[in-house]
Design an enzyme around this catalytic site. Sequence first.
Site, PDB file in Angstrom:
ATOM      1  N   SER A 184       0.848  -1.192   0.000  1.00 13.66           N
ATOM      2  CA  SER A 184       0.000   0.000   0.000  1.00 13.66           C
ATOM      3  C   SER A 184       0.878   1.234   0.000  1.00 13.66           C
ATOM      4  CB  SER A 184      -0.902   0.009   1.230  1.00 13.66           C
ATOM      5  OG  SER A 184      -1.867  -1.012   1.129  1.00 13.66           O
ATOM      6  N   CYS A 185       0.251   2.363  -0.220  1.00 12.76           N
ATOM      7  CA  CYS A 185       0.937   3.657  -0.238  1.00 12.76           C
ATOM      8  C   CYS A 185       1.874   3.775   0.958  1.00 12.76           C
ATOM      9  CB  CYS A 185      -0.094   4.769  -0.191  1.00 12.76           C
ATOM     10  SG  CYS A 185       0.582   6.417  -0.074  1.00 12.76           S
TER      11      CYS A 185
END
Lengths: 86, 159
Positions: free
Chosen positions: A23-24
Site C-alpha cells: 500500500s501507499c
Amino acid sequence: MTVATEELKALAIAKVVDARGTSCPGPILAAKKSIGGVPVDGVMEVLATDSGTLKDLPAWSKKMGHEFLGSFDDAGYLHLYLRKLK
Amino acid sequence: MDTTRKTIILFSGDFDKVMAAFIIANGAAAMDDEVTMFFTFWGLNALRRPEKIATSRKSPLQKAFGAMMPRGPGRLALSHMNFAGAGPKLMQRMMRQQNVMSLEELIASAREQGIKMVACTMSMDIMGLRAEELIDGLEFAGVASYLVDADEANVNLFI
C-alpha cells in the site's frame, strides 16, 4: 497522453516491478528503487494492487521526468507502464 | 521537474501522526526530493530505542519523564481511540492486513533513502533524553539548522 491497452501489452519491457500487495507509499518506493536498473528510453512495468497507484505513479513519473504511458486492470491487479526519459 | 526540498517538523509523538509524517517523507524522497525531518518535544519519542539505556547525570524529574514516555515506535499511543494502549495494537493489525508498511519499516526506509533526521537538542535537554537513547543516524541541532533547510523548501509541515 496514454496509450491503448493493446499497445501497452505489445511494449518491450526493460524491467518489471512487482509492487502487488503493498500500500501507499509502497509502489512508489518500489518504482524509485527499480528505475536505476532501467536504461534510458526503456519501459518499466509496475504491477500493483493499491488503486491509488493509478494516480500516484503518473504523478511520480511527471516529477521524476519520465513519461507515463498508461495502465490497465487485468486479473485483479494493475499493470502500469512508464518510459524512462533520463 | 527539479529536486526540491521538503521539511517536516514532527512535534507529536502520536502513533498515527508519526505514521503520516514518515509516509509523506518517504514519498517525497522517492520523488527525489531532499527531505529534512526535525524531531522536537514528543516527536523525539519516535526515535527512542525500545530497550532501556543506562544514562548518568539525569535529574529525578528527567528520569521520571524518561520512564513515563514511550520508548520508540512500538509504544506510541494513538491520537484518537487509544483505549489505554489497545488502539495502536488494533491499528497495527489492520495495517498488516492491508499490507501497509509498519512504522519501524518506514523509519528504516527513511534512513535508507537518506532523509535527514534532526533531533532538537533543546527538547532533548528538557526531557532528559540522551543521544545514546535514540536510534543511530541522527543529526543533533536546533532551530537555526531547521530554518536554514526550511528557507530552501517549498513545503513545510508541522505535525
